[in-house]
Design a protein around this motif. Structure first.
Motif, PDB file in Angstrom:
ATOM      1  N   THR A  95      -0.977   6.751   0.152  1.00 17.08           N
ATOM      2  CA  THR A  95      -1.957   6.982   0.732  1.00 17.08           C
ATOM      3  C   THR A  95      -1.842   8.221   1.860  1.00 17.08           C
ATOM      4  O   THR A  95      -1.092   8.745   2.106  1.00 17.08           O
ATOM      5  CB  THR A  95      -2.696   5.507   1.314  1.00 17.08           C
ATOM      6  OG1 THR A  95      -4.461   5.483   1.833  1.00 17.08           O
ATOM      7  CG2 THR A  95      -2.246   5.192   1.836  1.00 17.08           C
TER       8      THR A  95
ATOM      9  N   GLU B 202       1.067  -0.867   0.323  1.00 16.70           N
ATOM     10  CA  GLU B 202      -0.314   0.197   0.252  1.00 16.70           C
ATOM     11  C   GLU B 202       1.181   1.170  -0.280  1.00 16.70           C
ATOM     12  O   GLU B 202       2.270   1.194   0.673  1.00 16.70           O
ATOM     13  CB  GLU B 202      -0.837  -0.081   0.833  1.00 16.70           C
ATOM     14  CG  GLU B 202      -1.892   1.219   1.183  1.00 16.70           C
ATOM     15  CD  GLU B 202      -2.801   1.549  -0.195  1.00 16.70           C
ATOM     16  OE1 GLU B 202      -2.679   1.954  -1.120  1.00 16.70           O
ATOM     17  OE2 GLU B 202      -3.852   1.085   0.569  1.00 16.70           O
TER      18      GLU B 202
ATOM     19  N   LEU C 229      -2.763   0.256   9.416  1.00 14.15           N
ATOM     20  CA  LEU C 229      -2.517  -0.852   8.473  1.00 14.15           C
ATOM     21  C   LEU C 229      -1.558  -2.566   8.707  1.00 14.15           C
ATOM     22  O   LEU C 229      -1.141  -3.481   8.335  1.00 14.15           O
ATOM     23  CB  LEU C 229      -1.986  -0.479   6.858  1.00 14.15           C
ATOM     24  CG  LEU C 229      -3.225   0.293   5.754  1.00 14.15           C
ATOM     25  CD1 LEU C 229      -2.694   1.046   4.903  1.00 14.15           C
ATOM     26  CD2 LEU C 229      -4.308  -0.864   5.303  1.00 14.15           C
TER      27      LEU C 229
ATOM     28  N   ARG D 177      -5.513  -2.164  -5.226  1.00 17.23           N
ATOM     29  CA  ARG D 177      -5.978  -0.566  -5.118  1.00 17.23           C
ATOM     30  C   ARG D 177      -4.594  -0.795  -6.074  1.00 17.23           C
ATOM     31  O   ARG D 177      -4.022  -0.767  -6.457  1.00 17.23           O
ATOM     32  CB  ARG D 177      -6.561   0.555  -4.776  1.00 17.23           C
ATOM     33  CG  ARG D 177      -5.349   1.096  -4.029  1.00 17.23           C
ATOM     34  CD  ARG D 177      -6.050   1.809  -3.166  1.00 17.23           C
ATOM     35  NE  ARG D 177      -5.218   3.522  -4.235  1.00 17.23           N
ATOM     36  CZ  ARG D 177      -4.020   3.766  -3.567  1.00 17.23           C
ATOM     37  NH1 ARG D 177      -3.408   3.191  -2.466  1.00 17.23           N
ATOM     38  NH2 ARG D 177      -3.685   5.302  -3.765  1.00 17.23           N
TER      39      ARG D 177
ATOM     40  N   LYS E 185      -9.657  -0.783   2.921  1.00 19.08           N
ATOM     41  CA  LYS E 185      -8.543  -1.839   2.499  1.00 19.08           C
ATOM     42  C   LYS E 185      -8.169  -3.173   3.867  1.00 19.08           C
ATOM     43  O   LYS E 185      -7.970  -3.541   3.203  1.00 19.08           O
ATOM     44  CB  LYS E 185      -7.059  -0.272   2.797  1.00 19.08           C
ATOM     45  CG  LYS E 185      -7.388   0.591   2.111  1.00 19.08           C
ATOM     46  CD  LYS E 185      -6.290   1.511   2.575  1.00 19.08           C
ATOM     47  CE  LYS E 185      -6.170   3.358   1.403  1.00 19.08           C
ATOM     48  NZ  LYS E 185      -6.177   2.446   0.019  1.00 19.08           N
TER      49      LYS E 185
ATOM     50  N   GLN F 164      -9.710   5.593  -0.999  1.00 18.21           N
ATOM     51  CA  GLN F 164     -10.931   4.194  -0.413  1.00 18.21           C
ATOM     52  C   GLN F 164      -9.740   4.209   1.316  1.00 18.21           C
ATOM     53  O   GLN F 164      -9.435   4.684   1.549  1.00 18.21           O
ATOM     54  CB  GLN F 164      -9.885   2.928  -0.776  1.00 18.21           C
ATOM     55  CG  GLN F 164     -10.423   1.635  -0.499  1.00 18.21           C
ATOM     56  CD  GLN F 164      -9.127   0.855  -0.893  1.00 18.21           C
ATOM     57  OE1 GLN F 164      -7.674   0.640  -0.660  1.00 18.21           O
ATOM     58  NE2 GLN F 164      -9.898  -0.201  -2.399  1.00 18.21           N
TER      59      GLN F 164
END
Length: 296
Positions: free
Chosen positions: A14, A11, A22, A264, A279, A274
């Motif tokens: 973001t 990821e 996360l 994504r 996520k 998002q």
């Protein structure tokens, strides 16, 4: 061996406040590692093209958030206990290698050997310019930097006398209790050769899935030619096949040790919309449908 496949959660670009939750969610779901992107600056003007998008566009990078990788890994490491962190990839060629060695050894020590150092060249001449590093001979400069990082993070006195760097005997403390794996990113012949000669592994940058087999074949040839085919070697891959149990089996049969999955497309202009909950839902769903069946 299928059960030995490791899964890395990717990821990037973001909301920076998402990274710590996360990392905790990925660890709890059974991911082995978390990739961390690196970007120094965004130039207002550039003639360079991005090597991993179809049209070479770089506009998607503008105004995206990138936390400095070692800072982010230290923060995520403090709220987790098992998951490994892998810069994907640190632009080593534009950084002072002694400083990188200090950062890497500190983070590996603080996280209990949970750093795998993915390194590569930067595709941006502007990165070299703003860091005061020549663009020319960047590959050979990076080779020396890898040797310095490996030598200094091992502990004990280390000296180096190269074309670009000259170090008297020096040492650092603390260093981690295990060697830091150095993984080489890039698809060029030079990058593959560098991985075969100097690396503990190779990191695939994505792109056309049809090209992956040729890259893996060439990497195996170069490892044989360099006499390094028998030493432990990680192969981290981005592939559509990573999203099914049968696909993971096919990748394992090709020698892949780690698959990198994300949920994504980060290569789009504008902010990531998002939400964090979505996520986490995506990463948990994949863990249930694939990771749990591959590594029961």
């Amino acid at each position: 061996m299928l059960g030995g496949m490791r899964f890395s959660y990717a990821e990037a670009m973001t909301d920076p406040s998402y990274y710590l939750p996360l990392a905790q969610a990925a660890e709890a779901a059974g991911y082995a590692s978390f990739t961390v992107a690196d970007s120094l600056v965004y130039p207002r003007e550039s003639d360079a093209t991005y090597p991993y998008t179809a049209d070479g566009s770089r506009e998607f990078l503008e105004d995206k958030s990138f936390i400095e990788p070692f800072s982010l890994i230290a923060a995520m490491g403090a709220v987790t206990s098992k998951i490994r962190f892998t810069p994907f990839v640190l632009k080593l060629a534009v950084r002072p290698p002694v400083l990188v060695a200090k950062q890497a050894s500190s983070v590996a020590f603080l996280t209990g050997n949970r750093l795998a150092l993915g390194v590569g060249l930067s595709p941006w001449p502007e990165d070299f310019a703003v860091m005061g590093v020549p663009w020319e001979r960047r590959g050979r400069r990076m080779d020396e930097a890898i040797e310095i990082v490996r030598g200094l993070t091992a502990g004990g006195y280390f000296e180096y006398h190269g074309e670009f760097f000259d170090l008297p005997p020096v040492k650092m403390s603390p260093v981690p209790t295990e060697p830091i794996p150095i993984l080489i990113g890039g698809h060029s012949e030079a990058a593959l050769r560098r991985a075969a000669r100097l690396g503990d592994g190779w990191m695939h940058g994505g792109g056309d899935p049809a090209e992956l087999d040729a890259l893996l074949t060439r990497l195996a040839e170069l490892r044989a030619a360099e006499g390094t085919a028998d030493r432990p070697f990680e192969i981290h891959v981005i592939s559509p096949e990573a999203y099914s149990v049968d696909g993971v089996k096919r990748l394992a049969d090709k020698g892949v040790t780690d698959v990198i999955v994300g949920f994504r497309n980060p290569y789009v202009k504008g902010p990531d919309t998002q939400p964090l909950a979505k996520k986490i839902e995506h990463l948990e769903r994949f863990a249930e449908s694939v990771i749990a069946k591959v590594n029961p």
